[in-house]
Each structure stands twice: as structure tokens, then as C-alpha cells.
Design a protein around this motif. Structure first.
Motif: not given
Length: 956
Positions: A148, A170-171, A173, A199, A204-206, A208-209
């Protein structure tokens, strides 16, 4: 670099470095190395200095992996597991290092809720201007590392910027690197925001990027200051203003970029993303080591301290800032002055836009060069670990050729041609249909994936108790199996492999007598099933086997052909035991590592699994991940191509150890048929016994093929001393013949690029087939070949030629005609002796004696060929290559003929048609060609002919 850190205060409490946190800045380290992670040094920096991230790049990995022996055990372990290429080997090492560093930084990642604690891994710098390639690699590396707190490093080129948006969506980093200008940074920040929006629009969750934009600093001052100093040395009118800008532009450029970041952060667009948990794309100051000793060694750290930023610091600067760095909120100081500096730089014409554009280009090139150096170092270690499991290539070249090859190597590295070959990029050659003929690149991996099929076949074939295997084929279908048969010999308890690739009736009968047809496995090898020779061979031996077995012999026949071919239909209709398929995207001369070579190999007891596993080592050595300078196939190809194109050394003279001597005939076809066209090409010269240096011109390259500990031919030393280029290919073991196959296939493809031709077509071979077919069709209709008359006769020797050649040769006796013919040979030419007679020890000895007499008298290369075998081989170059050949075709009255079942013509008629068709094409191409026909005893006629040739050479 690790030593630098450890010797300059690693154990001291880094108050200055820790103090950066109070100003909202995160210190990252621009360095990675396995031992530095494993011995706890990286962890200490995290705990004592507040280190919050690590970046890497090719130059860092080159220093880490390429120097010393630290990585050698890991390399050995990986290679023992599988035969990795240099690129794959590096990637495994790098991924292991990145994962380990991610483990050390994971607590920081968790503590900062994903803002910090990252380790960066760069996509291949070769992809800097390839958007599709970059995003594909970013996705692949993200999945491979599976951490991660990984950041994928993507260059901030226009193409890279497009990939950044996709990666963020795409998620993934991303650390965007090589940013120098405000405009480029604006584009990258826009790509980040757009990627987040893409995203978010999908629900979709942003949160954690994370992303950083690596803005390079000191390199700008390096360029600008250089221009300032140049102008100052010329007493420029604006000297005072120029002096005031020295060492100021890079920092001003960074401050202006930071102001743009602050403005965007206030926008409603960003606020909407922040409300969904988006992390800001922080500016990361890169290249912060001071290059100019007139400046403070911590200048680019002290002057760029501000909130929501990162400084990735090289080790020496890291130590220096720990020791004497001063903390202050410098990034937002004197912003007006920074704007003024930028305006002054523009007014004075310092061309910051041009400088930054060049820095991006130079940075990409520098990273590519570093990557080349890194992969070269990995390849050197790989070769050292593999040792004698891998054949070796070395070259002794005259200085001018050596320099030219070095220049070509740099150009291939710059243009990425090795990688482009593996990417099936036809622009490496003529941008024609070449991409459709490159399946040979991966055929070894493909056949290993289906190796069980071959091994089961081998066991079943052995269980049937065959005493012999007779392969019926021509050119690429026969020459490769012949090499395998002669190199490996008969395996105990397995049948003997024979190869027939001639329509000469005596040779057909010789092979028939050598086998027990009732206990023979017949392999008919024909890609299309439409080639005349294997079809009539099949018809003959089907009848022979049927008679011996007393029934339809389908169970004793195997076909190797392309799917959907006429041969497949015949095999199915005749009830063949097995049909094996070739790959339609592999040409015949590149097919030895496909089923065309492997099926007869397996049936004769060769361990095809071990053979292919050994061959795979060379495939990986020639892989796109092996830079041109250390890629053996590329180097060999560049030597041969540059020698031929630039220096006129277009006669590739093959010298081989006895145990692998048959490789020369296979090489003849590969080189001649691939390169000899549109008036260009290399002419392979096989089995020409070496002579003293004085019998050679300046048109040779010698290729020494050496098996095991066999001593080199002693005459090569004299040739080297005389300035002749010599390439040595050493095979420690016979099983590495497969490596030699691939090595020369790849090298020949490289030669094609150098010569700017398509190395995968063979137009003049097809032309000869057409002319032969016309003659056999005429025979089928009338019962005779079209009449022809010699222009001169001398006893058992009759001479034929087209009108142009007849006029040049006159109508005297044999000696005078031959003298006139060979008087046409000049420097740089070669003589081709083309004999349409049985190829046996006696005729081969005759051909050798004649060719050597010609060479020693005329000081030119000589080729001794047997027809129709050579038509599918060197015949292409003789007709389509350079007009430097002088040909003597030899035909003879057959002592006995062999009928072709179901056809109006016989083997002798086909051979005669082939000889005449061959000669007609030579004449149509304007070649200097003479045909001599022997009537009566072949042995007596050959003696008469050789005597006449010797007399002609003596001027009698």
C-alpha cells in the motif's frame, strides 16, 4: 552512499531533520540499498531523524546492484530457480528491496494515515515517451510489489502525464518525476485532480491514494548559471543583473510553483475532492544536492522549507543538513522577489523554457543510460553466475570496425531498437510485414509450455522399435534437423536420424539403401505442403514403405506442417500416425526451435526439455532487457552488419569445430536467405579451409564456432594479426547448439535492420520455384524438357549460357572458356561452384579441391554448393544479393533415374528443371554465370573439369 550516511553521524539525534516536521515538510531519502535496509540503518533514520519516505531511480539501483558483491547470492538463487533475463533479474532484486523498505516505512504510513511512509519505484525510463507502455508498466509493478505504501514513479513528460491520470484513476499512488517547469507542473497537477475525479465519478474511494510532484531544483541552476557565467566572461552589458540572478532561478522557480499549488488548493474543484477524503498532491523538491561548491551544501533544503511539501534528499546532503542545517519557513518568504527573479530571467533571455525542456529530455536520456548501465552490470553478473551453462561470444576487430560498432551500439541504445524488436515494431526494418514473422522470438517458451506433447511422442516412437528416422524436407525444414542429427549423433537405444533434402536420384537411392523401410519412421516436413521437393520425396518413400510393409504405411508417417496446409490434408487423408503443427508466423529458416526441429529431435532421443531449457538462457540474454552493449545477439548482428555495410566485409566465413561443423550449412541459409536481396546482403562462406592471410582480400569477417575445449584453428591467429575481424562463438557443450541457433537468428534480424531490408522474405527463392514449375509442367505435357543447345562442347563437357554471357566467354575449348569466365572475377567478388550432383564424400572432396584452387589463384571467397539443396538457402543471395558472384553451375548425366509415383516426370527430370530454372534466374539477374554439363562417367567428367579449371587458372 550507505557508507556516507553511516560515517557522518547516523547515531546522532537529527534535530534539524526532525525539525522539518514542525514546518509541515517531510524529509525523504533519495537512496536505497539492500544492506542499508537489512542492517537496520534505514530504520534508524526513521526513528532518529524522522525520515518519512524513500525514493529510487535507475542511477541509485545501478550503484546498489552493479557494484560489489552484495547482490550476488540473491542473483545466484534467482537464476537457480529460473532462467531470468537481465531485466527480469533486476526487477526481482528491485522489488525485493522496495518491499523490504516498504516494511520499514509502514509504521510511518500508518501513523500519518497514508500521507507519508512511501517508497518509490520507477517505471522503465525507456518508456518516458510511451503513454501506453508507461501505464501498462505502472499497473504491472503496482500489482507485483503489492504494498500500500508503494509509489510508482512516472516521468512528467506529456506522455507520462497522460499515464498519471490513468494511474490515479486506477487507485495507484504516483510520484511524478522530472518536473522542471511551471507549465509541466500545472499539467501534472491537473492530471492528478482529473484522475481523482474519474475515480470518484465511479463511486470509488479516493482517500487512500497519494501523490507527489517531484520538482527538480539544482539542475536548473546548473544550466542557468552556466549561461550566466558564459555571458559574464564576455563582459555582457547586463553583467550586474546577470550576476544578481546567479544561484537564484531554481529556488524562485520552485517558489512560484508552490504558489500555484496553494491557489489550486483553494479552488472549489479541489475542495470538492478534499471533502471526499482526497490527499493533496504535495510538491517534492528533488535534485537538492548542491552542485556548485560556491553555494552552501544545504542551500536547496534550507530555502525550500514549507508546509505540505517533501524534500527528497541525497545521502551527503542528508548528513550535512543534520549537521548544520538551519530551520525557517523559507518557502513562503520573499515571494515577490521570486516573481521578480523569474521576470528578470525572461527579460535577459535566459530561456528558462528552453532550459527546462532540455533538462527533461536530458533527464530521460540520463536515466535511460543509467538503466542501460544497470542492466549491463546485472547481465555481467548473470553471465558470471551461469558460467559454462551459457555460450560465449567474443570479437577481435580492427580499430576502425570496432569504433564503428561502438557507434552503432550507442545508436541502438538511444533508439531502443532491441526493445522495439521484442515489441514487434516493424519500423526497426522497413516498416513492412516484418511484425508478422517474429513468433520465433518466443517459440522456445511456447514449446516448453507444451513440452509434454513432445516427450509423450518420443516415448511412443521409441516403443515402436524404429531403427531409423528419415526426414524429408528442404531448406529450413531439413538443415536444422541435419545439424541436430550430426551434432548429437545416434543415441543408444534410439533410431538413427537421416535427412534427405535433394532430388538427385542417386542421393534418393543412397538414402533408400541406408534404411530399413519397414522399421523407419518417415517425417515429412513442409510448411505449406506445396513445395515440390518434399512432395515427390513423400510420394517415393510412401511407395517404398508400402511395398516393405505390404499395406498402407500411414502409421509409419508423421507430418510437420502449418495448420490448414495441403500437407495437413494429405496426412489426414493418408492416415498419418501424427501431425505436428508449425507456427505460420515463423519462416522456414527461423523454424529449427519450433516443431520442425523439435519433432525429429525428440524422436531420435534428444532430451528436448533440457535442450530448450538450455536454449532459453540465450533467449533471455538477447531479451529486450539486455542493453545493446551486452546483448550478444545484438553485438554479433552489429558486427556483421556494420562490417558488411560500411567496410565491404560482406563475406562471412564460417570456421567450425568438427563436432558442430554442420552448423555452417544452417547458417548459410539463415544469413544468405535473410540478407541477400535488393542488391544488398552478406554472403556466407562455409567449409572453406583456412589459408594464409595473403590469399584473402579485405572483404572477410571470420566466425569461429568452437565446441568445448577444441583448440582454435591455428591459422586464425595469423589472420587476426593481419587485421582480419574474427568473432568467436564458444559452446562449452553440444547441447548449447540451441543457444547458437537463437543467437544467430537474433543477430541476423539485427543485420537486416542495419542493411535496411526485410530479413524475413525470400523473393528470389520463389522466383526460382516458378521457373522450375514451368519446366516440369512443360515436361508433363510433352514428355521432354524444352530443347537447349550448348554454345560450345569439348569432349564430355558442354557449355551453356545466356546470350550476354556467351558473348563474353567466346567459343573456344574448355580451358579458354573457363579462363575467360574466371578472368571476370575481381577484388571483392566471390566464386560460386553450384553442383547439381549427388552430395557424397567423393564429390564434396572434389568441390573442396576446386574451390581452394580458385581461392588461392584469384584471392576471392569461394562457395561450394550442391543443388538443389542450396536453392532454398544461398540461392537467394546469389540472385538477389550484391552482384559480386561469378558462378559455375555443374550438371551431369544421371547414371540412373528414379520415377516419381503418380507423376509424369522423374527425380532426374525435376533436378534438371531445377538446375535450368536456377540458371535462368541467375541470367535474368544479370549474373556472370556459366553452366557446364558432364556427359558419361561423373567421376571422369569431374576430373576433366577440374583439370581444365586448374589449367585456366594457370593461364595455359
Amino acid at each position: 552512499m550507505a557508507d556516507t550516511i553511516s560515517k557522518t553521524g547516523l547515531n546522532e539525534v537529527g534535530s534539524a531533520l526532525r525539525g522539518l516536521e514542525k514546518f509541515g515538510q517531510s524529509p525523504w531519502l533519495d537512496f536505497i540499498q539492500r544492506s542499508f535496509t537489512e542492517n537496520g540503518s534505514l530504520k534508524k533514520l526513521v526513528e532518529e531523524d524522522g525520515l518519512r519516505g524513500v525514493t529510487s531511480n535507475p542511477a541509485i539501483f545501478e550503484k546498489a546492484i552493479g557494484h560489489g558483491t552484495e547482490y550476488d547470492p540473491a542473483i545466484r538463487t534467482l537464476l537457480d530457480r529460473e532462467p531470468l533475463s537481465a531485466g527480469a533479474l533486476y526487477e526481482q532484486l528491485a522489488i525485493d528491496d522496495i518491499r523490504a523498505a516498504c516494511g520499514v516505512l509502514r509504521p510511518v504510513f500508518d501513523e500519518t494515515k497514508g500521507l507519508d511512509g512511501y517508497v518509490s519505484l520507477e517505471v522503465s525510463p525507456y518508456l518516458a515517451f510511451d503513454a501506453k507502455g508507461t501505464i501498462a508498466e505502472a499497473r504491472r509493478l503496482w500489482k507485483a510489489v503489492e504494498r500500500q505504501n508503494l509509489m510508482i514513479k512516472i516521468p512528467g513528460t506529456p506522455e507520462g502525464t497522460g499515464a498519471v491520470r490513468e494511474a490515479i484513476a486506477d487507485g495507484i499512488s504516483v510520484n511524478v518525476t522530472l518536473l522542471f517547469s511551471l507549465d509541466a507542473y500545472k499539467g501534472v497537477l491537473e492530471a492528478y485532480i482529473s484522475g481523482l475525479e474519474d475515480r470518484a465519478s465511479k463511486g470509488e474511494d479516493i482517500s487512500r491514494i497519494s501523490s507527489v510532484a517531484s520538482f527538480f531544483v539544482s539542475r536548473i541552476d546548473g544550466k542557468i548559471d552556466g549561461e550566466i557565467d558564459r555571458r559574464l566572461s564576455e563582459n555582457h552589458a547586463d553583467s550586474a543583473a546577470l550576476k544578481a540572478l546567479r544561484g537564484k532561478v531554481a529556488i524562485a522557480n520552485a517558489k512560484v510553483a508552490y504558489q500555484h499549488y496553494l491557489e489550486v488548493k483553494k479552488s472549489a474543484r479541489w475542495q470538492a475532492l478534499a471533502a471526499k477524503g482526497a490527499n493533496p498532491q504535495r510538491l517534492l523538491w528533488a535534485s537538492t544536492g548542491t552542485k556548485d561548491k560556491a553555494y552552501s551544501d544545504v542551500l536547496y533544503v534550507e530555502e525550500l522549507i514549507g508546509p505540505e511539501t517533501v524534500n527528497t534528499i541525497p545521502p551527503a546532503t542528508f548528513d550535512a543538513f543534520r549537521d548544520h542545517g538551519k530551520l525557517r519557513a523559507s518557502l513562503e518568504e520573499n515571494v515577490e522577489d521570486a516573481v521578480h527573479v523569474m521576470a528578470e530571467a525572461k527579460r535577459l533571455g535566459l530561456d528558462l523554457d528552453g532550459v527546462t525542456a532540455k533538462l527533461v529530455k536530458d533527464g530521460c536520456e540520463a536515466f535511460s543510460e543509467s538503466f542501460d548501465t544497470l542492466l549491463g552490470a546485472v547481465e555481467a553478473k548473470r553471465e558470471a553466475v551461469l558460467g559454462k551453462r551459457l555460450l560465449s561470444v567474443s570479437a577481435d576487430l580492427p580499430s576502425d570496425l570496432k569504433d564503428a560498432v561502438a557507434g552503432a551500439t550507442k545508436e541502438w541504445s538511444r533508439s531502443g531498437k532491441v526493445r522495439r524488436i521484442w515489441a514487434r515494431d516493424a519500423s526497426v526494418w522497413t516498416n513492412g510485414p516484418e511484425a508478422d514473422w517474429l513468433a520465433w522470438l518466443t517459440i522456445v517458451q511456447d514449446r516448453l509450455a507444451h513440452i509434454d506433447e513432445l516427450e509423450v511422442f518420443a516415448r511412443e516412437a521409441r516403443s515402436r522399435g524404429y531403427s531409423d528416422i528419415l526426414l524429408l524436407g528442404m531448406g529450413g525444414s531439413s538443415l536444422g534437423p541435419e545439424v541436430l542429427a550430426e551434432t548429437f549423433g545416434k543415441a543408444a537405444g534410439w533410431p538413427t536420424l537421416h535427412v534427405l533434402d535433394s532430388t538427385d536420384p542417386q542421393q534418393v537411392k543412397t538414402l533408400e539403401k541406408a534404411i530399413d523401410p519397414a522399421k523407419t519412421l518417415f517425417i515429412v516436413a513442409s510448411k505449406s505442403g506445396g513445395t515440390l521437393e518434399p512432395n515427390i520425396m513423400f510420394a517415393h518413400f510412401w511407395a517404398v514403405a508400402e511395398k516393405a510393409l505390404g499395406k498402407a504405411p500411414g502409421e509409419n508417417f508423421v507430418a510437420i506442417t502449418d495448420p490448414g496446409s495441403n500437407m495437413q490434408k494429405v496426412a489426414e487423408g493418408k492416415g498419418f500416425w501424427r501431425i505436428f503443427y508449425g507456427n505460420p508466423k515463423i519462416g522456414g529458416r527461423y523454424s529449427v526451435l519450433s516443431n520442425f526441429g523439435l519433432v525429429p529431435a525428440a524422436a531420435s532421443g534428444i532430451d528436448v526439455r533440457a535442450f530448450l531449457q538450455s536454449t532459453l538462457l540465450m533467449v533471455e540474454s538477447c531479451d529486450g532487457g539486455a542493453p545493446a552493449a551486452v546483448n550478444p545477439g545484438t553485438q554479433l548482428g552489429l558486427i556483421l552488419g556494420v562490417a558488411g555495410k560500411t567496410f565491404g566485409r560482406d563475406k562471412v566465413t564460417i570456421v567450425a569445430s568438427k563436432g558442430i561443423a554442420s552448423l555452417g550449412a544452417w547458417l548459410e541459409q539463415l544469413i544468405a536467405e535473410s540478407t541477400g536481396k535488393i542488391g544488398k546482403g552478406l554472403i556466407p562462406i562455409d567449409e572453406e579451409t583456412l589459408g594464409a592471410p595473403e590469399v584473402y582480400g579485405k572483404d572477410r569477417v571470420f566466425v569461429d564456432l568452437r565446441l568445448g575445449s577444441d583448440a582454435a584453428d591455428s591459422r586464425l591467429a595469423a589472420l587476426r594479426a593481419a587485421g582480419a575481424p574474427v568473432v568467436t562463438v564458444t559452446l562449452p557443450e553440444a547441447i548449447q547448439i540451441g543457444q547458437a541457433f537463437f543467437l544467430f537468428e537474433f543477430a541476423t534480424a539485427v543485420v537486416g535492420s542495419v542493411l535496411e531490408i526485410d530479413p524475413f522474405d525470400q523473393p528470389d527463392v520463389e522466383f526460382s520455384k516458378v521457373e522450375t514449375r514451368k519446366l516440369t509442367d512443360a515436361y508433363a505435357e510433352s514428355g521432354t524438357l524444352p530443347p537447349e543447345a550448348p554454345f560450345a562442347t569439348d569432349g564430355a563437357l558442354s557449355f551453356y549460357a545466356d546470350a550476354k554471357n556467351t558473348a563474353a566467354l567466346g567459343k573456344g575449348d574448355a580451358v579458354s572458356i573457363l579462363k575467360a569466365h574466371f578472368d571476370r572475377v575481381g577484388p571483392g567478388d566471390y566464386v560460386g561452384l553450384l553442383a547439381y550432383i549427388e552430395r557424397d564424400p567423393q564429390t564434396r572432396e572434389w568441390a573442396q579441391s576446386v574451390r581452394l584452387a580458385l581461392r588461392d589463384a584469384l584471392h576471392v571467397a569461394t562457395a561450394a554448393q550442391f543443388g538443389p539443396r542450396f536453392l532454398h538457402s544461398t540461392g537467394q543471395a546469389y540472385k538477389g544479393g550484391p552482384d559480386s558472384g561469378v558462378f559455375l553451375q555443374v550438371t551431369a548425366q544421371d547414371a540412373a533415374d528414379v520415377p516419381v509415383p503418380g507423376a509424369a516426370y522423374s527425380f532426374g527430370v525435376v533436378k534438371a528443371a531445377q538446375a535450368r530454372g536456377d540458371f535462368e534466374v541467375l541470367a535474368a539477374r544479370g549474373r556472370r554465370a556459366l553452366r557446364v554439363h558432364i556427359t558419361g562417367s561423373l567421376q571422369d567428367g569431374l576430373k576433366t573439369l577440374s583439370d581444365a579449371i586448374l589449367a585456366a587458372l594457370k593461364g595455359e
